[in-house]
Design a protein around this motif. Structure first.
Motif, PDB file in Angstrom:
ATOM      1  N   GLU A  69      37.357  33.342 -10.224  1.00 56.13           N
ATOM      2  CA  GLU A  69      38.022  34.529 -10.766  1.00 56.13           C
ATOM      3  C   GLU A  69      37.531  35.818 -10.095  1.00 56.13           C
ATOM      4  O   GLU A  69      38.330  36.648  -9.677  1.00 56.13           O
ATOM      5  CB  GLU A  69      37.732  34.580 -12.277  1.00 56.13           C
ATOM      6  CG  GLU A  69      38.478  35.660 -13.023  1.00 56.13           C
ATOM      7  CD  GLU A  69      38.057  35.709 -14.490  1.00 56.13           C
ATOM      8  OE1 GLU A  69      37.322  34.796 -14.938  1.00 56.13           O
ATOM      9  OE2 GLU A  69      38.453  36.657 -15.169  1.00 56.13           O
ATOM     10  N   HIS A  70      36.202  35.956  -9.954  1.00 52.52           N
ATOM     11  CA  HIS A  70      35.679  37.215  -9.403  1.00 52.52           C
ATOM     12  C   HIS A  70      36.028  37.374  -7.934  1.00 52.52           C
ATOM     13  O   HIS A  70      36.162  38.490  -7.433  1.00 52.52           O
ATOM     14  CB  HIS A  70      34.181  37.334  -9.648  1.00 52.52           C
ATOM     15  CG  HIS A  70      33.353  36.335  -8.905  1.00 52.52           C
ATOM     16  ND1 HIS A  70      32.915  36.568  -7.626  1.00 52.52           N
ATOM     17  CD2 HIS A  70      32.893  35.120  -9.254  1.00 52.52           C
ATOM     18  CE1 HIS A  70      32.214  35.522  -7.229  1.00 52.52           C
ATOM     19  NE2 HIS A  70      32.184  34.637  -8.183  1.00 52.52           N
ATOM     20  N   LYS A  71      36.197  36.249  -7.241  1.00 52.01           N
ATOM     21  CA  LYS A  71      36.541  36.331  -5.828  1.00 52.01           C
ATOM     22  C   LYS A  71      37.996  36.789  -5.661  1.00 52.01           C
ATOM     23  O   LYS A  71      38.304  37.615  -4.810  1.00 52.01           O
ATOM     24  CB  LYS A  71      36.325  34.971  -5.165  1.00 52.01           C
ATOM     25  CG  LYS A  71      36.324  35.059  -3.662  1.00 52.01           C
ATOM     26  CD  LYS A  71      35.796  33.779  -3.031  1.00 52.01           C
ATOM     27  CE  LYS A  71      35.908  33.869  -1.515  1.00 52.01           C
ATOM     28  NZ  LYS A  71      35.686  32.567  -0.887  1.00 52.01           N
ATOM     29  N   ARG A  72      38.876  36.253  -6.526  1.00 50.01           N
ATOM     30  CA  ARG A  72      40.276  36.670  -6.457  1.00 50.01           C
ATOM     31  C   ARG A  72      40.449  38.130  -6.855  1.00 50.01           C
ATOM     32  O   ARG A  72      41.400  38.787  -6.446  1.00 50.01           O
ATOM     33  CB  ARG A  72      41.119  35.822  -7.413  1.00 50.01           C
ATOM     34  CG  ARG A  72      41.237  34.394  -6.975  1.00 50.01           C
ATOM     35  CD  ARG A  72      42.208  33.683  -7.872  1.00 50.01           C
ATOM     36  NE  ARG A  72      41.875  32.269  -7.957  1.00 50.01           N
ATOM     37  CZ  ARG A  72      42.626  31.374  -8.569  1.00 50.01           C
ATOM     38  NH1 ARG A  72      43.736  31.748  -9.171  1.00 50.01           N
ATOM     39  NH2 ARG A  72      42.271  30.110  -8.596  1.00 50.01           N
ATOM     40  N   ALA A  73      39.516  38.621  -7.686  1.00 53.34           N
ATOM     41  CA  ALA A  73      39.635  39.991  -8.183  1.00 53.34           C
ATOM     42  C   ALA A  73      39.697  41.001  -7.039  1.00 53.34           C
ATOM     43  O   ALA A  73      40.204  42.105  -7.220  1.00 53.34           O
ATOM     44  CB  ALA A  73      38.469  40.311  -9.114  1.00 53.34           C
TER      45      ALA A  73
END
Lengths: 297, 264
Positions: free
Chosen positions: B75-79
Protein backbone atom coordinates in the motif's frame (compact mmCIF):
# COMPACT_ATOMS: atom_id res chain seq x y z
CA UNK A 1 16.20 14.61 54.41
CA UNK A 2 18.22 16.53 51.84
CA UNK A 3 20.23 13.38 51.29
CA UNK A 4 17.03 11.47 50.55
CA UNK A 5 15.83 14.11 48.08
CA UNK A 6 19.23 14.22 46.36
CA UNK A 7 19.23 10.45 46.11
CA UNK A 8 15.73 10.54 44.65
CA UNK A 9 16.72 13.23 42.13
CA UNK A 10 19.78 11.30 40.98
CA UNK A 11 17.79 8.08 40.59
CA UNK A 12 14.97 10.04 38.92
CA UNK A 13 17.36 11.44 36.32
CA UNK A 14 18.58 7.97 35.39
CA UNK A 15 15.02 6.65 35.21
CA UNK A 16 14.09 9.69 33.11
CA UNK A 17 16.16 8.17 30.28
CA UNK A 18 13.99 5.06 30.54
CA UNK A 19 10.83 7.17 30.79
CA UNK A 20 11.64 8.90 27.50
CA UNK A 21 12.01 5.48 25.92
CA UNK A 22 8.61 4.41 27.27
CA UNK A 23 7.12 7.68 26.02
CA UNK A 24 8.26 6.93 22.45
CA UNK A 25 6.33 3.66 22.36
CA UNK A 26 3.42 4.47 24.65
CA UNK A 27 2.56 7.96 23.45
CA UNK A 28 4.21 8.41 20.04
CA UNK A 29 3.76 4.91 18.59
CA UNK A 30 0.62 4.20 20.62
CA UNK A 31 1.96 0.79 21.68
CA UNK A 32 2.32 -0.49 25.24
CA UNK A 33 5.71 -2.17 24.80
CA UNK A 34 6.43 -4.62 27.59
CA UNK A 35 9.84 -5.62 26.22
CA UNK A 36 11.30 -2.70 28.21
CA UNK A 37 11.05 -4.91 31.31
CA UNK A 38 13.65 -7.16 29.72
CA UNK A 39 15.71 -4.50 27.99
CA UNK A 40 16.34 -2.42 31.14
CA UNK A 41 17.77 -5.52 32.86
CA UNK A 42 19.61 -6.36 29.64
CA UNK A 43 21.25 -2.94 29.64
CA UNK A 44 22.31 -3.44 33.25
CA UNK A 45 23.61 -6.93 32.50
CA UNK A 46 25.59 -5.95 29.41
CA UNK A 47 27.02 -2.85 31.10
CA UNK A 48 28.04 -4.75 34.22
CA UNK A 49 29.50 -7.75 32.41
CA UNK A 50 31.51 -5.57 30.01
CA UNK A 51 32.90 -3.54 32.91
CA UNK A 52 33.77 -6.74 34.79
CA UNK A 53 35.66 -7.91 31.72
CA UNK A 54 37.69 -4.70 31.87
CA UNK A 55 36.00 -2.65 29.19
CA UNK A 56 35.92 1.13 29.44
CA UNK A 57 32.67 1.98 31.30
CA UNK A 58 31.56 4.40 28.57
CA UNK A 59 32.09 1.77 25.89
CA UNK A 60 30.28 -0.75 28.12
CA UNK A 61 27.33 1.64 28.40
CA UNK A 62 27.31 2.09 24.63
CA UNK A 63 27.25 -1.69 24.25
CA UNK A 64 24.21 -1.77 26.54
CA UNK A 65 22.49 0.76 24.24
CA UNK A 66 23.16 -1.44 21.22
CA UNK A 67 21.88 -4.51 23.09
CA UNK A 68 18.64 -2.71 23.89
CA UNK A 69 18.25 -1.72 20.24
CA UNK A 70 18.51 -5.39 19.27
CA UNK A 71 15.80 -6.25 21.81
CA UNK A 72 13.58 -3.57 20.26
CA UNK A 73 14.34 -4.97 16.82
CA UNK A 74 13.16 -8.41 17.99
CA UNK A 75 9.86 -7.02 19.27
CA UNK A 76 9.45 -4.96 16.10
CA UNK A 77 9.95 -7.95 13.82
CA UNK A 78 7.58 -10.12 15.89
CA UNK A 79 4.94 -7.40 15.67
CA UNK A 80 5.24 -5.99 12.16
CA UNK A 81 6.64 -8.87 10.13
CA UNK A 82 5.16 -11.87 11.94
CA UNK A 83 1.91 -9.99 12.72
CA UNK A 84 1.86 -10.88 16.42
CA UNK A 85 -0.13 -8.29 18.45
CA UNK A 86 2.11 -5.61 19.93
CA UNK A 87 1.37 -6.45 23.56
CA UNK A 88 2.14 -10.12 23.03
CA UNK A 89 5.30 -9.36 21.01
CA UNK A 90 6.57 -7.31 23.94
CA UNK A 91 5.76 -10.05 26.42
CA UNK A 92 7.56 -12.64 24.28
CA UNK A 93 10.70 -10.50 24.07
CA UNK A 94 10.52 -9.75 27.78
CA UNK A 95 10.35 -13.45 28.73
CA UNK A 96 13.05 -14.40 26.23
CA UNK A 97 15.32 -11.66 27.56
CA UNK A 98 15.08 -13.08 31.08
CA UNK A 99 17.02 -16.13 29.90
CA UNK A 100 19.31 -14.03 27.71
CA UNK A 101 20.10 -11.75 30.65
CA UNK A 102 20.92 -14.71 32.89
CA UNK A 103 23.34 -15.92 30.21
CA UNK A 104 24.95 -12.49 29.95
CA UNK A 105 25.33 -12.19 33.72
CA UNK A 106 26.25 -15.84 34.20
CA UNK A 107 24.44 -15.76 37.57
CA UNK A 108 21.52 -13.89 39.13
CA UNK A 109 23.53 -10.74 39.86
CA UNK A 110 26.95 -9.10 39.50
CA UNK A 111 28.50 -6.65 41.92
CA UNK A 112 30.35 -3.62 40.55
CA UNK A 113 31.84 -2.50 43.86
CA UNK A 114 35.31 -0.95 43.51
CA UNK A 115 35.05 -1.10 39.71
CA UNK A 116 35.49 2.01 37.57
CA UNK A 117 32.10 3.22 36.35
CA UNK A 118 30.92 6.11 34.18
CA UNK A 119 30.66 8.14 37.40
CA UNK A 120 34.28 7.60 38.48
CA UNK A 121 35.53 10.45 36.25
CA UNK A 122 33.23 12.88 38.05
CA UNK A 123 34.08 11.50 41.47
CA UNK A 124 37.75 12.07 40.64
CA UNK A 125 36.89 15.78 40.33
CA UNK A 126 35.94 15.63 44.01
CA UNK A 127 32.19 15.11 43.72
CA UNK A 128 30.52 12.60 45.99
CA UNK A 129 28.69 9.67 44.41
CA UNK A 130 25.24 11.27 44.51
CA UNK A 131 26.45 14.55 42.92
CA UNK A 132 28.43 12.62 40.33
CA UNK A 133 25.29 10.70 39.35
CA UNK A 134 23.26 13.91 39.21
CA UNK A 135 25.89 15.62 37.03
CA UNK A 136 26.18 12.82 34.52
CA UNK A 137 22.43 12.10 34.69
CA UNK A 138 21.67 15.73 33.90
CA UNK A 139 24.12 15.81 30.98
CA UNK A 140 22.69 12.61 29.62
CA UNK A 141 19.07 13.69 30.01
CA UNK A 142 19.59 17.13 28.48
CA UNK A 143 21.53 15.63 25.59
CA UNK A 144 18.76 13.12 24.93
CA UNK A 145 16.01 15.75 25.19
CA UNK A 146 17.82 17.78 22.55
CA UNK A 147 18.41 14.74 20.37
CA UNK A 148 14.80 13.55 20.57
CA UNK A 149 13.45 17.04 19.95
CA UNK A 150 15.54 17.23 16.80
CA UNK A 151 14.81 13.67 15.66
CA UNK A 152 11.03 13.87 15.92
CA UNK A 153 11.11 17.09 13.92
CA UNK A 154 12.88 15.45 10.98
CA UNK A 155 11.15 13.82 8.03
CA UNK A 156 11.66 10.36 9.49
CA UNK A 157 10.63 11.49 12.97
CA UNK A 158 7.44 13.03 11.57
CA UNK A 159 6.74 9.77 9.72
CA UNK A 160 7.04 7.86 13.02
CA UNK A 161 4.64 10.27 14.71
CA UNK A 162 2.13 9.96 11.87
CA UNK A 163 2.40 6.17 12.07
CA UNK A 164 1.50 6.20 15.76
CA UNK A 165 -1.26 8.75 15.29
CA UNK A 166 -3.03 7.32 12.21
CA UNK A 167 -1.37 4.35 10.49
CA UNK A 168 -3.93 4.32 7.70
CA UNK A 169 -3.20 7.91 6.81
CA UNK A 170 0.54 7.26 7.09
CA UNK A 171 0.37 4.43 4.55
CA UNK A 172 -1.75 6.55 2.22
CA UNK A 173 1.05 9.14 2.37
CA UNK A 174 3.60 6.52 1.34
CA UNK A 175 5.03 5.81 4.79
CA UNK A 176 6.18 2.25 5.47
CA UNK A 177 4.43 1.96 8.83
CA UNK A 178 6.04 -1.40 9.65
CA UNK A 179 9.55 0.01 9.34
CA UNK A 180 8.60 3.11 11.34
CA UNK A 181 7.25 0.96 14.19
CA UNK A 182 10.46 -1.10 14.18
CA UNK A 183 12.59 2.05 14.22
CA UNK A 184 10.60 3.51 17.11
CA UNK A 185 10.91 0.30 19.13
CA UNK A 186 14.67 0.11 18.42
CA UNK A 187 15.27 3.67 19.65
CA UNK A 188 12.98 3.22 22.64
CA UNK A 189 14.55 -0.02 23.84
CA UNK A 190 18.04 1.33 23.22
CA UNK A 191 17.30 4.21 25.58
CA UNK A 192 15.74 1.89 28.16
CA UNK A 193 18.84 -0.33 28.11
CA UNK A 194 21.07 2.74 28.38
CA UNK A 195 19.08 3.73 31.45
CA UNK A 196 19.53 0.20 32.86
CA UNK A 197 23.31 0.38 32.42
CA UNK A 198 23.45 3.80 34.13
CA UNK A 199 21.26 2.60 37.01
CA UNK A 200 23.33 -0.57 37.52
CA UNK A 201 26.53 1.48 37.70
CA UNK A 202 25.03 3.97 40.15
CA UNK A 203 23.79 1.22 42.51
CA UNK A 204 26.97 -0.86 41.91
CA UNK A 205 25.21 -4.05 40.94
CA UNK A 206 23.21 -5.57 38.12
CA UNK A 207 20.38 -7.95 38.90
CA UNK A 208 18.40 -10.12 36.49
CA UNK A 209 15.22 -9.18 38.41
CA UNK A 210 15.66 -5.43 38.18
CA UNK A 211 13.30 -4.99 35.24
CA UNK A 212 10.21 -6.33 36.98
CA UNK A 213 7.57 -3.63 37.13
CA UNK A 214 9.71 -1.12 35.26
CA UNK A 215 7.07 -0.54 32.56
CA UNK A 216 4.64 0.55 35.26
CA UNK A 217 7.23 2.89 36.75
CA UNK A 218 7.84 4.32 33.28
CA UNK A 219 4.14 4.84 32.68
CA UNK A 220 3.70 6.37 36.13
CA UNK A 221 6.48 8.85 35.35
CA UNK A 222 4.99 9.71 31.93
CA UNK A 223 1.57 10.33 33.42
CA UNK A 224 2.81 12.27 36.47
CA UNK A 225 4.87 14.42 34.10
CA UNK A 226 1.92 15.12 31.82
CA UNK A 227 -0.53 15.86 34.63
CA UNK A 228 1.79 18.04 36.72
CA UNK A 229 4.09 19.65 34.18
CA UNK A 230 1.92 19.99 31.08
CA UNK A 231 2.02 18.91 27.47
CA UNK A 232 1.82 22.13 25.51
CA UNK A 233 4.39 21.26 22.87
CA UNK A 234 6.91 18.53 22.26
CA UNK A 235 9.81 20.24 24.04
CA UNK A 236 7.61 20.97 27.03
CA UNK A 237 6.49 17.32 27.04
CA UNK A 238 10.05 16.02 27.09
CA UNK A 239 10.98 18.24 30.01
CA UNK A 240 7.75 17.20 31.75
CA UNK A 241 8.79 13.55 31.37
CA UNK A 242 12.09 14.18 33.11
CA UNK A 243 10.39 16.08 35.91
CA UNK A 244 7.77 13.33 36.12
CA UNK A 245 10.43 10.66 36.57
CA UNK A 246 12.12 12.71 39.30
CA UNK A 247 8.80 13.45 41.02
CA UNK A 248 7.95 9.77 41.02
CA UNK A 249 11.24 8.97 42.76
CA UNK A 250 10.70 11.72 45.34
CA UNK A 251 7.17 10.46 46.05
CA UNK A 252 8.51 6.93 46.52
CA UNK A 253 11.32 8.14 48.78
CA UNK A 254 8.82 10.07 50.88
CA UNK A 255 6.28 7.27 51.29
CA UNK A 256 9.10 4.88 52.22
CA UNK A 257 10.30 7.36 54.78
CA UNK A 258 6.77 7.67 56.13
CA UNK A 259 7.02 3.99 56.94
CA UNK A 260 5.52 2.12 54.00
CA UNK A 261 7.18 -1.31 53.71
CA UNK A 262 9.35 -1.53 50.59
CA UNK A 263 7.59 -4.75 49.66
CA UNK A 264 4.36 -2.78 49.08
CA UNK A 265 6.05 -0.47 46.59
CA UNK A 266 4.83 -2.22 43.45
CA UNK A 267 1.25 -2.29 44.71
CA UNK A 268 1.52 1.43 45.45
CA UNK A 269 2.93 2.17 41.97
CA UNK A 270 0.31 0.07 40.20
CA UNK A 271 -2.46 1.88 42.08
CA UNK A 272 -0.97 5.27 41.26
CA UNK A 273 -0.93 4.42 37.54
CA UNK A 274 -4.45 2.93 37.65
CA UNK A 275 -5.81 6.09 39.29
CA UNK A 276 -3.91 8.41 36.95
CA UNK A 277 -5.09 6.52 33.85
CA UNK A 278 -8.69 6.60 35.03
CA UNK A 279 -8.62 10.35 35.68
CA UNK A 280 -10.42 11.17 32.38
CA UNK A 281 -13.33 8.94 33.48
CA UNK A 282 -13.62 10.72 36.81
CA UNK A 283 -13.30 14.08 35.11
CA UNK A 284 -16.17 13.29 32.76
CA UNK A 285 -18.33 12.66 35.84
CA UNK A 286 -17.17 15.83 37.51
CA UNK A 287 -17.54 18.17 34.54
CA UNK A 288 -21.37 18.41 34.51
CA UNK A 289 -21.27 19.13 38.24
CA UNK A 290 -18.77 21.95 37.82
CA UNK A 291 -20.75 23.49 34.97
CA UNK A 292 -24.01 23.50 36.87
CA UNK A 293 -22.21 25.15 39.78
CA UNK A 294 -20.97 27.94 37.54
CA UNK A 295 -24.50 28.39 36.29
CA UNK A 296 -23.68 27.57 32.68
CA UNK A 297 -25.89 25.40 30.46
CA UNK B 1 -3.51 5.31 -16.88
CA UNK B 2 -5.18 2.56 -14.87
CA UNK B 3 -5.63 -0.92 -16.28
CA UNK B 4 -7.43 -3.68 -14.44
CA UNK B 5 -7.59 -7.16 -15.94
CA UNK B 6 -9.74 -10.06 -14.75
CA UNK B 7 -9.66 -9.01 -11.12
CA UNK B 8 -11.19 -11.39 -8.58
CA UNK B 9 -11.47 -10.91 -4.84
CA UNK B 10 -13.14 -13.09 -2.19
CA UNK B 11 -13.34 -12.35 1.51
CA UNK B 12 -12.91 -15.20 4.02
CA UNK B 13 -12.35 -17.82 1.31
CA UNK B 14 -13.06 -21.39 2.34
CA UNK B 15 -15.22 -20.45 5.33
CA UNK B 16 -18.97 -20.18 5.83
CA UNK B 17 -18.55 -16.40 5.66
CA UNK B 18 -17.08 -16.55 2.18
CA UNK B 19 -18.17 -13.57 0.16
CA UNK B 20 -17.31 -12.84 -3.42
CA UNK B 21 -16.59 -9.12 -3.47
CA UNK B 22 -15.23 -8.64 -6.98
CA UNK B 23 -15.79 -10.84 -10.02
CA UNK B 24 -13.91 -10.49 -13.25
CA UNK B 25 -13.42 -6.75 -13.13
CA UNK B 26 -11.96 -5.29 -16.31
CA UNK B 27 -11.37 -1.59 -16.58
CA UNK B 28 -9.28 0.74 -18.71
CA UNK B 29 -8.94 4.35 -17.65
CA UNK B 30 -7.45 6.79 -20.12
CA UNK B 31 -5.28 9.64 -18.89
CA UNK B 32 -7.52 12.45 -17.65
CA UNK B 33 -10.59 10.25 -17.28
CA UNK B 34 -12.87 11.27 -14.44
CA UNK B 35 -15.00 8.23 -13.65
CA UNK B 36 -17.86 8.24 -11.19
CA UNK B 37 -18.46 4.82 -9.70
CA UNK B 38 -21.94 4.10 -8.39
CA UNK B 39 -23.75 1.10 -6.97
CA UNK B 40 -25.77 -0.12 -4.00
CA UNK B 41 -24.48 -1.37 -0.67
CA UNK B 42 -22.19 -4.35 -1.06
CA UNK B 43 -21.78 -3.80 -4.80
CA UNK B 44 -17.99 -3.82 -4.38
CA UNK B 45 -17.19 -0.15 -5.05
CA UNK B 46 -15.07 0.42 -1.97
CA UNK B 47 -13.47 -3.00 -2.26
CA UNK B 48 -12.40 -2.15 -5.79
CA UNK B 49 -10.87 1.14 -4.63
CA UNK B 50 -9.10 -0.58 -1.75
CA UNK B 51 -7.72 -3.23 -4.10
CA UNK B 52 -6.40 -0.52 -6.41
CA UNK B 53 -4.83 1.31 -3.44
CA UNK B 54 -3.27 -1.90 -2.12
CA UNK B 55 -5.18 -2.07 1.17
CA UNK B 56 -6.36 -5.55 0.16
CA UNK B 57 -4.45 -8.08 -1.88
CA UNK B 58 -6.32 -9.65 -4.80
CA UNK B 59 -7.00 -13.33 -5.49
CA UNK B 60 -6.20 -13.08 -9.17
CA UNK B 61 -5.90 -10.50 -11.91
CA UNK B 62 -3.65 -7.60 -12.73
CA UNK B 63 -3.67 -3.95 -11.66
CA UNK B 64 -1.38 -1.62 -13.60
CA UNK B 65 -0.93 2.10 -13.12
CA UNK B 66 0.72 4.10 -15.91
CA UNK B 67 1.89 0.87 -17.49
CA UNK B 68 3.50 -0.48 -14.34
CA UNK B 69 2.14 -3.68 -12.84
CA UNK B 70 1.52 -2.79 -9.18
CA UNK B 71 -0.51 -5.89 -8.23
CA UNK B 72 2.19 -7.07 -5.83
CA UNK B 73 3.16 -3.63 -4.49
CA UNK B 74 2.42 -2.78 -0.87
CA UNK B 75 0.00 0.00 0.00
CA UNK B 76 2.68 2.54 0.97
CA UNK B 77 4.64 1.88 -2.19
CA UNK B 78 1.61 2.49 -4.41
CA UNK B 79 0.89 5.68 -2.47
CA UNK B 80 3.71 7.29 -4.43
CA UNK B 81 1.42 7.57 -7.47
CA UNK B 82 -2.03 7.47 -5.84
CA UNK B 83 -3.82 10.23 -3.96
CA UNK B 84 -6.69 9.16 -1.72
CA UNK B 85 -9.57 10.72 0.18
CA UNK B 86 -11.66 8.49 2.44
CA UNK B 87 -15.29 8.50 3.50
CA UNK B 88 -14.40 9.09 7.15
CA UNK B 89 -12.97 12.62 7.54
CA UNK B 90 -10.90 11.37 10.52
CA UNK B 91 -9.10 8.81 8.39
CA UNK B 92 -7.11 10.97 6.00
CA UNK B 93 -5.22 13.18 8.45
CA UNK B 94 -3.14 12.81 11.63
CA UNK B 95 -5.21 14.52 14.32
CA UNK B 96 -2.38 15.08 16.81
CA UNK B 97 -0.24 16.85 14.22
CA UNK B 98 -0.53 20.38 12.90
CA UNK B 99 -2.05 21.41 9.55
CA UNK B 100 1.39 22.21 8.12
CA UNK B 101 2.86 18.97 9.48
CA UNK B 102 0.13 16.98 7.74
CA UNK B 103 0.78 18.83 4.49
CA UNK B 104 4.51 18.27 4.89
CA UNK B 105 3.90 14.52 5.23
CA UNK B 106 1.89 14.60 2.01
CA UNK B 107 4.53 16.74 0.28
CA UNK B 108 6.99 13.88 0.76
CA UNK B 109 4.68 11.16 -0.55
CA UNK B 110 6.64 8.86 -2.82
CA UNK B 111 9.97 10.44 -1.88
CA UNK B 112 12.67 9.10 0.36
CA UNK B 113 12.36 10.50 3.87
CA UNK B 114 15.64 11.54 5.47
CA UNK B 115 16.92 13.26 8.59
CA UNK B 116 16.34 16.67 7.06
CA UNK B 117 14.03 18.92 9.07
CA UNK B 118 10.45 17.80 8.47
CA UNK B 119 9.18 21.11 7.10
CA UNK B 120 10.93 24.03 5.43
CA UNK B 121 10.18 27.74 5.42
CA UNK B 122 9.72 27.74 1.64
CA UNK B 123 7.10 25.02 1.92
CA UNK B 124 5.10 27.04 4.43
CA UNK B 125 4.59 29.73 1.81
CA UNK B 126 3.25 27.14 -0.66
CA UNK B 127 0.93 25.68 1.98
CA UNK B 128 -0.37 29.10 2.93
CA UNK B 129 -1.30 29.84 -0.68
CA UNK B 130 -2.91 26.47 -1.27
CA UNK B 131 -4.87 26.63 1.98
CA UNK B 132 -6.02 30.10 0.93
CA UNK B 133 -7.49 28.58 -2.23
CA UNK B 134 -9.75 26.42 -0.04
CA UNK B 135 -11.35 29.60 1.34
CA UNK B 136 -11.84 28.05 4.75
CA UNK B 137 -9.61 30.45 6.67
CA UNK B 138 -7.01 27.76 7.31
CA UNK B 139 -4.10 29.71 5.81
CA UNK B 140 -3.50 31.56 9.09
CA UNK B 141 -3.74 28.44 11.24
CA UNK B 142 -0.77 26.44 9.93
CA UNK B 143 0.21 25.22 13.39
CA UNK B 144 -3.31 24.25 14.52
CA UNK B 145 -3.77 20.58 15.40
CA UNK B 146 -5.93 18.93 12.75
CA UNK B 147 -8.00 17.29 15.51
CA UNK B 148 -9.49 20.71 16.23
CA UNK B 149 -10.89 21.15 12.70
CA UNK B 150 -14.43 20.31 11.58
CA UNK B 151 -15.16 17.28 9.41
CA UNK B 152 -15.51 19.44 6.32
CA UNK B 153 -12.23 21.26 6.97
CA UNK B 154 -10.44 17.98 7.53
CA UNK B 155 -11.87 16.54 4.34
CA UNK B 156 -10.82 19.62 2.34
CA UNK B 157 -7.34 19.31 3.87
CA UNK B 158 -7.19 15.60 2.99
CA UNK B 159 -8.14 16.50 -0.57
CA UNK B 160 -5.36 19.06 -0.70
CA UNK B 161 -2.91 16.48 0.67
CA UNK B 162 -4.03 13.98 -2.00
CA UNK B 163 -3.22 16.36 -4.86
CA UNK B 164 -0.25 18.22 -3.31
CA UNK B 165 2.09 15.93 -5.23
CA UNK B 166 0.28 15.42 -8.53
CA UNK B 167 -1.06 11.85 -8.32
CA UNK B 168 -1.22 9.67 -11.40
CA UNK B 169 -4.50 8.42 -10.01
CA UNK B 170 -6.88 10.10 -7.57
CA UNK B 171 -9.21 7.82 -5.58
CA UNK B 172 -12.19 9.44 -3.87
CA UNK B 173 -14.10 6.96 -1.73
CA UNK B 174 -17.51 8.53 -0.99
CA UNK B 175 -15.53 11.43 0.38
CA UNK B 176 -18.57 13.65 0.88
CA UNK B 177 -20.96 11.04 2.30
CA UNK B 178 -20.20 11.82 5.95
CA UNK B 179 -20.61 15.59 5.56
CA UNK B 180 -23.71 17.75 5.83
CA UNK B 181 -25.20 18.66 2.41
CA UNK B 182 -23.78 22.18 2.29
CA UNK B 183 -20.25 21.14 3.26
CA UNK B 184 -20.50 18.15 0.92
CA UNK B 185 -21.31 20.49 -1.95
CA UNK B 186 -18.33 22.69 -1.11
CA UNK B 187 -15.90 19.75 -0.90
CA UNK B 188 -17.29 18.40 -4.17
CA UNK B 189 -16.76 21.76 -5.86
CA UNK B 190 -13.17 21.84 -4.61
CA UNK B 191 -12.61 18.32 -5.90
CA UNK B 192 -14.01 19.27 -9.31
CA UNK B 193 -11.76 22.35 -9.38
CA UNK B 194 -8.57 20.46 -8.48
CA UNK B 195 -9.39 17.65 -10.92
CA UNK B 196 -10.04 20.07 -13.79
CA UNK B 197 -7.01 22.25 -13.07
CA UNK B 198 -4.63 19.30 -12.74
CA UNK B 199 -6.37 17.19 -15.42
CA UNK B 200 -6.23 14.42 -12.84
CA UNK B 201 -7.21 10.86 -13.66
CA UNK B 202 -9.90 10.28 -11.06
CA UNK B 203 -12.05 7.47 -9.78
CA UNK B 204 -14.83 8.76 -7.53
CA UNK B 205 -17.14 6.44 -5.64
CA UNK B 206 -20.50 7.92 -4.77
CA UNK B 207 -23.89 6.84 -3.54
CA UNK B 208 -25.51 9.89 -5.03
CA UNK B 209 -26.92 9.37 -8.55
CA UNK B 210 -27.16 13.07 -9.18
CA UNK B 211 -23.48 13.55 -8.33
CA UNK B 212 -22.53 10.53 -10.42
CA UNK B 213 -24.35 11.96 -13.40
CA UNK B 214 -23.29 15.56 -12.96
CA UNK B 215 -19.57 14.99 -12.45
CA UNK B 216 -16.98 13.25 -14.57
CA UNK B 217 -16.83 12.15 -18.19
CA UNK B 218 -17.65 8.51 -17.58
CA UNK B 219 -19.99 6.61 -15.28
CA UNK B 220 -19.58 3.04 -14.10
CA UNK B 221 -22.18 1.13 -12.16
CA UNK B 222 -21.39 -1.94 -10.09
CA UNK B 223 -23.71 -4.63 -8.83
CA UNK B 224 -22.83 -7.83 -6.95
CA UNK B 225 -19.12 -7.39 -7.51
CA UNK B 226 -19.40 -6.83 -11.27
CA UNK B 227 -19.31 -3.82 -13.52
CA UNK B 228 -22.75 -3.78 -15.15
CA UNK B 229 -22.80 -0.39 -16.83
CA UNK B 230 -20.11 1.75 -18.42
CA UNK B 231 -21.46 4.96 -19.90
CA UNK B 232 -19.23 7.59 -21.47
CA UNK B 233 -19.02 10.53 -23.80
CA UNK B 234 -22.17 12.12 -25.18
CA UNK B 235 -24.30 9.34 -23.76
CA UNK B 236 -23.09 10.25 -20.29
CA UNK B 237 -23.87 13.91 -20.81
CA UNK B 238 -27.46 13.15 -21.73
CA UNK B 239 -27.97 10.78 -18.81
CA UNK B 240 -30.82 11.40 -16.33
CA UNK B 241 -31.58 9.69 -13.01
CA UNK B 242 -34.63 7.97 -14.55
CA UNK B 243 -32.62 6.85 -17.54
CA UNK B 244 -29.88 5.48 -15.33
CA UNK B 245 -32.37 3.51 -13.24
CA UNK B 246 -33.96 2.02 -16.34
CA UNK B 247 -30.60 0.97 -17.66
CA UNK B 248 -29.71 -0.54 -14.31
CA UNK B 249 -32.89 -2.65 -14.46
CA UNK B 250 -32.04 -3.88 -17.93
CA UNK B 251 -28.42 -4.67 -17.08
CA UNK B 252 -28.98 -6.41 -13.77
CA UNK B 253 -32.39 -7.95 -14.34
CA UNK B 254 -33.52 -6.44 -11.04
CA UNK B 255 -35.31 -3.30 -10.05
CA UNK B 256 -33.08 -0.69 -8.53
CA UNK B 257 -33.97 -0.68 -4.85
CA UNK B 258 -31.30 0.80 -2.67
CA UNK B 259 -32.87 3.47 -0.48
CA UNK B 260 -29.59 5.19 0.18
CA UNK B 261 -28.95 5.72 -3.51
CA UNK B 262 -32.51 6.59 -4.43
CA UNK B 263 -33.13 9.07 -1.65
CA UNK B 264 -29.88 10.95 -1.84
Amino acid sequence: MLQIILGAVSLGLLWAVMTMGVYITYRILNIADLSVEGSIAMGAAIGAQCIMRGMNPYAATAMAFVGGMLAGLATGILHTRLKIPALLSGILTMIALYSVNLRILGKANISLLRMDTVYTVFENFGLNKSSAVITLGLLCVLGLVGLLYWFFGTEIGCAIRATGNNPQMARAQGIDTGNMIILGLVISNGMVALSGALIAQSQSFADVQMGIGSIVIGLASVIIGEVLFGKRNFFNRLIALVLGAITYRIIIALVLRMGMPASDLKLFTAMTVAIALSLPVFRSYLKPLQRSKKGEM
Amino acid sequence: MLTIKELHKKFNPGTVNEKTALQDINLNMAEGDFITLIGGNGAGKSTLLNCIAGVYGVDSGIIAIAGENVTKFSEHKRAGVIGRVFQDPMMGTASNMGIEENLALAYRRGKRRSLKWGISQAERQIYRELLGSLELGLEDRLGTKVGLLSGGQRQALTLLMAILIRPKLLLLDEHTAALDPKTAEKVLQLSEKFINEGKLTTLMVTHNMRHAIKHGNRLIMMHDGRIILDIKGEEKQKLTVEGLMKRFGKASGEEFADDRVLLS
